[in-house]
Structures are given as C-alpha cells and as structure tokens.
Design a protein around this motif. Structure first.
Motif, PDB file in Angstrom:
ATOM      1  N   TYR A  71       0.826  -1.204   0.000  1.00 55.29           N
ATOM      2  CA  TYR A  71       0.000   0.000   0.000  1.00 55.29           C
ATOM      3  C   TYR A  71       0.857   1.248   0.000  1.00 55.29           C
ATOM      4  O   TYR A  71       2.073   1.195   0.175  1.00 55.29           O
ATOM      5  N   GLY A  73       0.616   5.644   1.269  1.00 52.15           N
ATOM      6  CA  GLY A  73      -0.111   6.687   2.001  1.00 52.15           C
ATOM      7  C   GLY A  73       0.189   8.012   1.316  1.00 52.15           C
ATOM      8  O   GLY A  73       1.352   8.342   1.081  1.00 52.15           O
ATOM      9  N   ARG A 139      -5.260   6.059   0.351  1.00 50.34           N
ATOM     10  CA  ARG A 139      -4.655   4.739   0.450  1.00 50.34           C
ATOM     11  C   ARG A 139      -4.740   3.989  -0.883  1.00 50.34           C
ATOM     12  O   ARG A 139      -5.755   3.359  -1.175  1.00 50.34           O
ATOM     13  N   TYR A 169      -2.377  12.913  12.472  1.00 54.20           N
ATOM     14  CA  TYR A 169      -2.365  11.555  13.026  1.00 54.20           C
ATOM     15  C   TYR A 169      -2.249  11.597  14.547  1.00 54.20           C
ATOM     16  O   TYR A 169      -2.940  10.898  15.260  1.00 54.20           O
ATOM     17  N   LYS A 197       6.737  -1.033   1.298  1.00 60.26           N
ATOM     18  CA  LYS A 197       5.507  -0.712   2.020  1.00 60.26           C
ATOM     19  C   LYS A 197       4.527  -1.881   1.897  1.00 60.26           C
ATOM     20  O   LYS A 197       3.549  -1.841   1.138  1.00 60.26           O
ATOM     21  N   TYR A 202       3.537  -4.213   9.290  1.00 62.54           N
ATOM     22  CA  TYR A 202       2.882  -3.488  10.368  1.00 62.54           C
ATOM     23  C   TYR A 202       2.266  -4.417  11.410  1.00 62.54           C
ATOM     24  O   TYR A 202       2.171  -4.068  12.583  1.00 62.54           O
ATOM     25  N   GLY A 302       6.547  10.960   8.854  1.00 58.96           N
ATOM     26  CA  GLY A 302       5.898  10.131   7.844  1.00 58.96           C
ATOM     27  C   GLY A 302       4.772  10.908   7.221  1.00 58.96           C
ATOM     28  O   GLY A 302       4.460  12.019   7.660  1.00 58.96           O
ATOM     29  N   THR A 303       4.133  10.320   6.224  1.00 62.74           N
ATOM     30  CA  THR A 303       3.040  11.015   5.554  1.00 62.74           C
ATOM     31  C   THR A 303       1.900  11.295   6.537  1.00 62.74           C
ATOM     32  O   THR A 303       1.398  12.408   6.630  1.00 62.74           O
TER      33      THR A 303
HETATM   34  C1  COI Z   1       1.741   6.849   6.423  1.00 65.69           C
HETATM   35  O1  COI Z   1       2.428   7.629   7.073  1.00 65.69           O
HETATM   36  O2  COI Z   1       1.106   7.202   5.433  1.00 65.69           O
HETATM   37  C2  COI Z   1       1.659   5.441   6.791  1.00 65.69           C
HETATM   38  O3  COI Z   1       1.402   4.634   5.946  1.00 65.69           O
HETATM   39  C3  COI Z   1       1.765   5.047   8.197  1.00 65.69           C
HETATM   40  C4  COI Z   1       0.471   4.549   8.699  1.00 65.69           C
HETATM   41  C5  COI Z   1       0.603   3.251   9.347  1.00 65.69           C
HETATM   42  C6  COI Z   1      -0.326   5.536   9.441  1.00 65.69           C
END
Ligand code: COI
Length: 358
Positions: A71, A73, A139, A169, A197, A202, A302-303
């Motif tokens: 995936y 983000g 996503r 977040y 990724k 995770y 991170g994103t």
């Molecule tokens: C993101 O930072 O976009 C991620 O994929 C981390 C996510 C597990 C919140």
C-alpha cells in the motif's frame, strides 16, 4: 493512458465536521473509490471510479493467508484557489512499483498510478478538508485475489484507492510524544520487506506497540534484529535526531522505509545549510547523547504523522530519558511549519514537489 469509467454515487454521504466533532484518523471514507483488476489474460484492466463499498472475495483469497499486499499513504490538500494539491506523488508511484516487485505483484506503470490518483482526487475534491492540520489521506492498495490456499504467486489482483478526510495523526504538535526503545521484538530484518511498504510489516509491530503503551509510551522505535544495538524505525514512521547540531537519521539499509517526508526533510536541511548524516545510530549513542545533552531534538516522521517531536525515550535498563529540555526544538518546528506550508501551497517548495490539479 487508462480509460477510466466513472460512476457517481446516488447517495452522497455527509462530510465530517472538523471543528466540533473531528473523526478519528482514518475512520470516515469518501463517496467513491478507484478500482482496477489484474489477470494474466487482460493484464491491468477495467479502471473505474465507483461508489465506495465492500469487495467480494472468497475466504481462500490468497491475501488473507500469505499477506501478498502492498500500500501507499498520500495526502491531498486544497490551494487557496480551491484546487487539489498533491505532495511528491511521483515518489509514491515509484515506491509502489518497488514494493510490488518485492512481493511479486505485477507493477502498475507510474503514469497509470498517477492518472488514477489524479482522476480520483478530482472526483473527491469536495472532500478535501481545509481546517488547520487536515487533509484528504489516500490509500492506494494492491492485493492478491486468487482463490487458493497454495503458497504461490497469485495470478489475480485488485488495485484500489480509497480516501479519508483526516486531522493530524497525532493530536497536537507538541513534545508529548514518547518512544520506547525496543530491544526484544524486531520490526524488520536484512533481506526482508522492511524497506518496502507491505502490510505485513505493520502486523508484527502491534504487540510491541501495545506493550510499550502499557509502559506509558506513545510509540516504539525498533532496533536491528541481530544485535538489538542499532536504531531502526518507529512502527509506522521514520525517526530523526538533532545531535551536536547535525540532523541524523538511520541509513537506508533495506530495513528502513524510504520515507517521502524523510527525503524531503533531508533535502530542506541540506538547502538550509544544516549538516545531515544518514548513518548507523547505536542505542548506546542515543543514551549517551540524551544524558550529555548533545541530542537536542528527536522526531517521528511520515506522511500520516508529518513531523511529531519526541519528548523522551524509554530504555529497558535506564528508564526514561528526556530529549533536550523536553520542549519542541527549533529544527523540528521550522521543518514542520515549512513542510505544511509547502504542502498547502503557501510556500514555494523545490521544483516539482507540489502538483496542482486544475
Ligand atoms: C503513512 O504515514 O502514510 C503510513 O502509511 C503510516 C500509517 C501506518 C499511518
């Protein structure tokens, strides 16, 4: 070039109220989703934007059993003219291809990935929130759909993009974040999938994350799987320190995700004349520099998190050690404000970083 079929929903949902009742991160989805399928005869085919809804897959769908899934983000923001803005989407498209190669998923051409994201964001444009620290979090996901419990490369896949209007977040930009230094469980090992990724990276962070929360920490930073001596990555983000006036982050050794925020921060710091080092950082060095005051700042990046200052670290033998004076440091603050300003189109970033969809 994809020929994307668009079927608009007949039942649009109510949008969340970020002022009075902001939803939990990632719990509210928009009205539509992008979907495209793969089989050996047709390759990637039937690209479509359709009303958001469940997929039908069999219980023996390979992804459930062997986690052949990847995936990305990404976030969309709104310019002051009301146009969607994307931050370095080409980096996500290329990383998606690298992740696909690692777990034998047929690659999606970069231009098709980008076209899918752009068309999808244009359809969901009204879902991009504009309140401070909000965005439309997207996503893009690809998963194996072949029905079989045999352990082999799936012959069929689904690629989809969904989106959630989100607030940051973590709750606030403050140094309340704390990080347990994990020296028993590992997140990734050399030659594994840690640098890609993949969803499977995770799942194995959830137990150590829960144990760290029980000890009173917000996050976990993992160490290498061989000696538990070298700092690696936080469960869902990269880590960076300011040590002796230099920005220091673990080198990309295959176990660390090549984060787009990480790359952007290194780029900005170099532009600003702040020395940067991508190198090994030992747990001992971290303890030492926290105690002697040379580690003045630490950040999770991170994103999803953007940049979250870390106020303290917990060690099995030393207990909790504070970062600097326990307050948000100047480098973290400048980076956070600059990244947000660039992403929202308020400040001009390096050439090509922001894509405006008109
Ligand atoms: C993101 O930072 O976009 C991620 O994929 C981390 C996510 C597990 C919140």
């Amino acid at each position: 070039m994809l020929d994307i079929r668009i079927e608009k929903t007949k039942n649009p949902k109510a949008k969340p109220d970020f002022v009075n009742n902001p939803p939990e991160f990632g719990t509210v989805t928009t009205d539509h989703m992008f979907v495209m399928d793969y089989n050996p005869e047709q390759g990637w085919h039937d690209p479509r934007i359709v009303p958001y809804g469940p997929f039908e897959v069999e219980p023996i769908c390979m992804s459930f059993h062997y986690a052949q899934e990847i995936y990305e983000g990404m976030k969309a923001f709104k310019s002051k003219d009301g146009n969607p803005l994307l931050f370095r989407p080409d980096m996500n498209a290329k990383r998606f291809q690298r992740s696909a190669r690692r777990v034998m998923i047929p690659e999606i051409p970069v231009e098709d990935y980008l076209q899918a994201v752009y068309e999808f964001v244009k359809v969901e444009k009204d879902w991009i929130p504009t309140e401070p620290a909000t965005s439309l979090y997207m996503r893009p996901v690809c998963f194996a759909t072949q029905s079989s419990v045999g352990v082999e490369v799936s012959s069929e896949y689904k690629f989809f993009i969904v989106a959630c209007p989100v607030k940051a977040y973590h709750t606030e930009f403050s140094s309340e974040d704390s990080c347990w230094v994990e020296t028993e469980y590992s997140r990734a090992s050399g030659g594994g999938t840690g640098g890609d990724k993949c969803g499977c990276n995770y799942a194995n962070t959830l137990l150590p994350q829960t144990l760290a929360e029980e000890k009173g920490y917000v996050e976990v930073v993992f160490t290498d799987s061989v000696e538990h001596k070298w700092i690696g990555e936080i469960s869902a983000s990269n880590i960076m320190f300011v040590i002796d006036g230099k920005v220091v982050t673990p080198e990309l050794d295959g176990t660390i995700l090549p984060g787009i925020t990480r790359d952007s921060i290194l780029h900005l710091c170099r532009e600003w004349g702040i020395p940067c080092e991508e190198r090994k950082i030992s747990v001992d060095e971290l303890k030492e520099t926290l105690k002697n005051g040379k580690c003045t700042e630490a950040m999770s990046l991170g994103t999803a998190v953007v940049i979250e200052p870390i106020g303290s670290f917990g060690f099995a033998d030393e207990g909790r050690l504070t970062v600097g004076d326990g307050e948000v440091g100047p480098v973290s603050r400048r980076l956070y404000e600059t990244i947000l300003a660039i992403q929202h189109g308020e400040e001009k970033g390096p050439e090509g970083w922001v894509v405006e969809l008109k």
